[in-house]
Design an enzyme around this catalytic site. Structure first.
Site, mmCIF file in Angstrom:
data_model
loop_
_atom_site.group_PDB
_atom_site.id
_atom_site.type_symbol
_atom_site.label_atom_id
_atom_site.label_comp_id
_atom_site.label_asym_id
_atom_site.label_seq_id
_atom_site.Cartn_x
_atom_site.Cartn_y
_atom_site.Cartn_z
ATOM 1 N N ASP A 1 23.351 26.357 10.590
ATOM 2 C CA ASP A 1 23.254 26.915 11.661
ATOM 3 C C ASP A 1 21.888 27.526 11.842
ATOM 4 O O ASP A 1 21.374 28.084 13.078
ATOM 5 C CB ASP A 1 24.299 28.033 12.342
ATOM 6 N N SER A 2 20.768 27.426 10.987
ATOM 7 C CA SER A 2 19.574 28.074 10.958
ATOM 8 C C SER A 2 18.894 27.151 12.182
ATOM 9 O O SER A 2 17.715 27.055 12.503
ATOM 10 C CB SER A 2 18.935 27.668 9.565
ATOM 11 N N GLU B 1 30.437 31.757 6.438
ATOM 12 C CA GLU B 1 30.024 32.997 5.825
ATOM 13 C C GLU B 1 31.173 33.937 5.517
ATOM 14 O O GLU B 1 31.832 34.230 6.440
ATOM 15 C CB GLU B 1 28.989 33.625 6.762
ATOM 16 N N GLU C 1 22.703 34.084 -0.958
ATOM 17 C CA GLU C 1 21.129 34.123 -0.336
ATOM 18 C C GLU C 1 20.596 35.427 -0.514
ATOM 19 O O GLU C 1 21.387 36.645 -0.364
ATOM 20 C CB GLU C 1 21.398 33.968 1.075
HETATM 21 O O1 KIV Z 1 21.823 27.907 8.008
HETATM 22 C C1 KIV Z 1 21.488 27.679 6.897
HETATM 23 O O2 KIV Z 1 20.496 26.863 6.884
HETATM 24 C C2 KIV Z 1 21.821 28.242 5.772
HETATM 25 C C3 KIV Z 1 21.179 28.373 4.688
HETATM 26 C C4 KIV Z 1 19.880 29.221 4.542
HETATM 27 C C5 KIV Z 1 21.835 28.327 3.456
HETATM 28 O O3 KIV Z 1 23.054 28.970 5.755
#
Ligand code: KIV
Length: 276
Positions: A56-57, A127, A194
């Protein structure tokens, strides 16, 4: 770049949750990166990346949001669909966006099912720790593999108030240790950890049978993941010290766009050879 057909150039057999566990047992490091589009996913797969996370980044590196909080299920389904189309070998994991799994386990299960059925991912990532273990169990019980995510969990940014390193205090470090054990017990097949101290991440990796994949969590994890746009030098709003830049594609793209702009303005593009 290889000109072999993809099926011949694939480095080895299809990656599965089982083969990732075997990699941990053998001490083979797991290489993971993120993707949000078909072309990047295809290149990562050809490069032999084991796990492709549709993170979701995307909210930050594709959509230009300040956080991942605003990303929706529909957007994740779209990113997951196009990525899955580009991948033959890697395990494709889809990130469950904020509020798609927190309300209750039924809703989480329905949304996890959509990620697999409509978007073709092979696993989902959530998460959180002990508080989501009931939901993790529910999703795993129907046959959808779940990856956990501990430490700096970006969907909780408004609670944390900062993207700084987590679990530097003993209480939070203990919480991370307990969360990891609880997620493994609930049936998670792997964890992302993380931005926590390297010593803690390494301890967590040794405490569970499932692979622990680190991002900003030192060399003692079973694998590493980075956001692809960060390691390519494309997303430059932050440069945390855990990001190693393997290319400066942002500069290369800017140079190409400037050259094109100059050529068009000077009537140097297209040439006779580039015309019909
Ligand atoms: O959303 C994402 O890209 C992530 C990574 C940073 C592990 O959760």
């Amino acid at each position: 770049m290889s000109t072999q057909p993809r099926s011949e150039s694939s480095k080895s057999r299809k990656v599965t949750t089982r083969s990732l566990r075997q990699m941990k047992e053998r001490g083979d490091p797991i290489a993971a990166l993120t993707a949000y589009d078909f072309l990047t996913a295809e290149l990562l797969d050809r490069a032999g990346i084991d796990v492709i996370l549709v993170g979701d980044s995307a909210g930050m590196v594709v959509q230009g949001l300040d956080t991942t909080v605003g990303v929706t299920m529909e957007q994740m389904l779209y990113h997951c669909q196009v990525v899955s189309r580009g991948v033959e070998r890697a395990l494709v994991v889809g990130d469950m966006p904020f509020m798609s799994y927190q309300v209750n386990a039924d809703e989480a299960l329905r949304n996890a099912g959509r990620m697999v059925k409509e978007a073709g991912v092979e696993a989902v990532k959530l998460e959180g720790g002990q508080s989501i273990c009931g939901t993790v169990r529910r999703i795993v019980d129907v046959g959808i593999p779940v990856m956990g995510h501990l430490g700096l969990t970006p969907q909780s940014i408004h609670k944390f108030g900062t993207y700084q390193v987590r679990a530097t205090e003993p209480e939070e470090a203990d919480e991370v240790r307990r969360d990891a054990l609880a997620l493994a017990e609930a049936g998670a097949f792997a964890l992302v950890i993380e931005k926590v101290p390297a010593q803690l991440a390494s301890e967590v990796a040794r405490s569970v049978d499932i692979p622990v994949i680190g991002i900003g969590a030192g060399a003692g994890c079973d694998g590493q993941i980075l956001v692809t746009q960060d390691m390519l030098g494309l997303y430059t709003r932050f440069h945390p010290r855990f990001v190693r830049r393997y290319a400066e594609l942002g500069n290369a793209m800017l140079g190409a766009f400037e050259s094109y702009q100059r050529d068009v303005k000077a009537r140097k593009f297209p040439s006779a050879d580039e015309s019909y």
